[in-house]
Each structure stands twice: as structure tokens, then as C-alpha cells.
Design a protein around this motif. Sequence first.
Motif, PDB file in Angstrom:
ATOM      1  N   GLN A 106       0.907  -1.093   0.369  1.00 42.33           N
ATOM      2  CA  GLN A 106       0.237   0.049  -0.092  1.00 42.33           C
ATOM      3  C   GLN A 106       0.903   1.062   0.041  1.00 42.33           C
ATOM      4  O   GLN A 106       0.660   2.470  -0.682  1.00 42.33           O
ATOM      5  CB  GLN A 106      -1.181  -0.115   0.936  1.00 42.33           C
ATOM      6  N   HIS A 119     -10.910  -0.856   2.859  1.00 41.21           N
ATOM      7  CA  HIS A 119     -11.348  -1.631   2.147  1.00 41.21           C
ATOM      8  C   HIS A 119     -13.559  -1.133   1.980  1.00 41.21           C
ATOM      9  O   HIS A 119     -13.671  -1.171   3.431  1.00 41.21           O
ATOM     10  CB  HIS A 119     -11.178  -2.891   2.100  1.00 41.21           C
ATOM     11  N   SER A 158      -6.580  -1.046   2.014  1.00 35.68           N
ATOM     12  CA  SER A 158      -6.347  -1.613   0.752  1.00 35.68           C
ATOM     13  C   SER A 158      -5.783  -0.638  -0.456  1.00 35.68           C
ATOM     14  O   SER A 158      -5.331   0.439   0.000  1.00 35.68           O
ATOM     15  CB  SER A 158      -7.635  -1.873  -0.241  1.00 35.68           C
ATOM     16  N   GLU A 175     -10.199  -8.348  -2.834  1.00 31.98           N
ATOM     17  CA  GLU A 175      -9.902  -7.130  -3.207  1.00 31.98           C
ATOM     18  C   GLU A 175      -8.575  -7.542  -5.215  1.00 31.98           C
ATOM     19  O   GLU A 175      -8.080  -8.345  -5.577  1.00 31.98           O
ATOM     20  CB  GLU A 175      -8.171  -7.740  -2.347  1.00 31.98           C
ATOM     21  N   GLN A 190      -0.461  -7.489  -1.599  1.00 33.07           N
ATOM     22  CA  GLN A 190      -1.373  -7.453  -0.885  1.00 33.07           C
ATOM     23  C   GLN A 190      -1.187  -8.388  -0.071  1.00 33.07           C
ATOM     24  O   GLN A 190      -1.722  -8.777   1.223  1.00 33.07           O
ATOM     25  CB  GLN A 190      -2.929  -6.966  -0.809  1.00 33.07           C
TER      26      GLN A 190
END
Length: 245
Positions: A106, A119, A158, A175, A190
Motif C-alpha cells: 500500500q 476496504h 487496501s 481485493e 497485498q
Amino acid sequence: MPKSQAPSIPRLAIVKTGSTYPSIKAKFGDFDHWFVRELGEGLDISVVNVAAGESPGHPEQWDGILVTGSPAMVSEGADWSERTALWLASAVNLQIPLLGVCYGHQLLAHAFGGDVGYHPQGRESGTFGVKLFDSAKTDPLLGQMPIQFQAQLTHRQSVLRLPESAVLLAKNEFEPHQAFRIGHCAWGVQFHPEFTPEIMKAYLDVQSPDLETENQDASALISSVADTPEATGLLKRFAELVQNR
């Protein structure tokens, strides 16, 4: 070969952006230990705890850089985090091989103008499938992986929007931005290639009260934890990439 002529061992910086839960640290060690275990031999590894104020120096002193996960949130914009983002951008521009994991993933996106935040569907925690895009077929790091593989995940924030310069490499149902590349040799993932099934179960156990509050079945998530050799193998491939640079 005389010692003065011996080839130097590539230097890798593990940029530590935080620590795991105290109970997990007491049993399994901290983030950096898990990465060192999976990277294997052949690298001169140093841990730089940027969250504690340590400086990684100039990016050019490293042959490779790995950025860990963190209990912090990129969107909080902590001073140490923003400084590290600028440092990562410099490292990428110098084409130093770099891998960001979870928070590192991120932060890398943030460093190049992407958007990071919570998220909209909440937390993703457990063992889940990940699917590669066609763009990953020729990728130097992910290209050897199967199109679909299992990975350990735990995150609430996210990459909500990728940087314009990023190449999207992987997703899953929850995701859309599971992996990306910027330039030739900087990646964000991630998922957690450093997690063992035991560590993943320990995370879910600690998170159980929150998961139940979020209407997730913690017991079912713990029962579905599985080994993730394809995801874990990513770290040895990254180490080889640094060694061959």
C-alpha cells in the motif's frame, strides 16, 4: 580467491514498518524473522525499523529492499511513513529491486500517487485464492507462479486506486489489487508470503472477537487455513532476483 577479490554478498534491507501482536511475537518472532526464514541464504540482510525512527540511508547502498506489513494504516500519514514513501520512490527510480508486502504494498502505491484507504467491505483475513492476470505471464517475479494459487491474507486497508504507472498483476474476489508492478523491478503484494499456516491461525485466533463482531465465522476461517507454497516461494524468487541483479 584472495579475500580482497571475493565477490560481495548482495545487501538486502528489510524495511520494518511495525510489529505483530505481542502474543504472536512471543511465540513466533516478529515480521523480520519470518522474512529472513523464507528468503534463504545468499543475502546480507539488515533490518531497518523505520517505524521506530531508524534511517535506511541512501537507497543505493542496498541491492534489494523488502518492506514489511504493519499494524499502522497508510492513510494515517505518520511522519515516518511519509518519509519512507519518498525513500521508496527514490529507490524505484534507481531501479533497485523492491518488494512491498501488505502495508509495504500500500505504501508503494501511495508513493506513486495511488489511493489507499479502508476496504469498503471490511477485513479480509484467512487463506484465500488469488488469480493472476495475463500481464503476470512475463513478469520477472510472478511469471513462474500458477494462474491461481492460495495465499495468506489479513488487512483492513487496501489500494483503492492504483498509480497510473502501475501494472496490475493479480486479484481475487474480495481485493481487486492483490499484486502490481511499477517499473521493471518494484512489486507490491497485498497477501503475506511470509506467513506460515500456524501464524495465520494465530492471527485469526487473536482477531476472533473482531471477526465475530464483523459477522465473520472465525472458527470456519481457522479451519480453512491451508499451506500456501506458491505464495511463500515468491520470497526465494525475489532473493534470487536480487542476487542476479
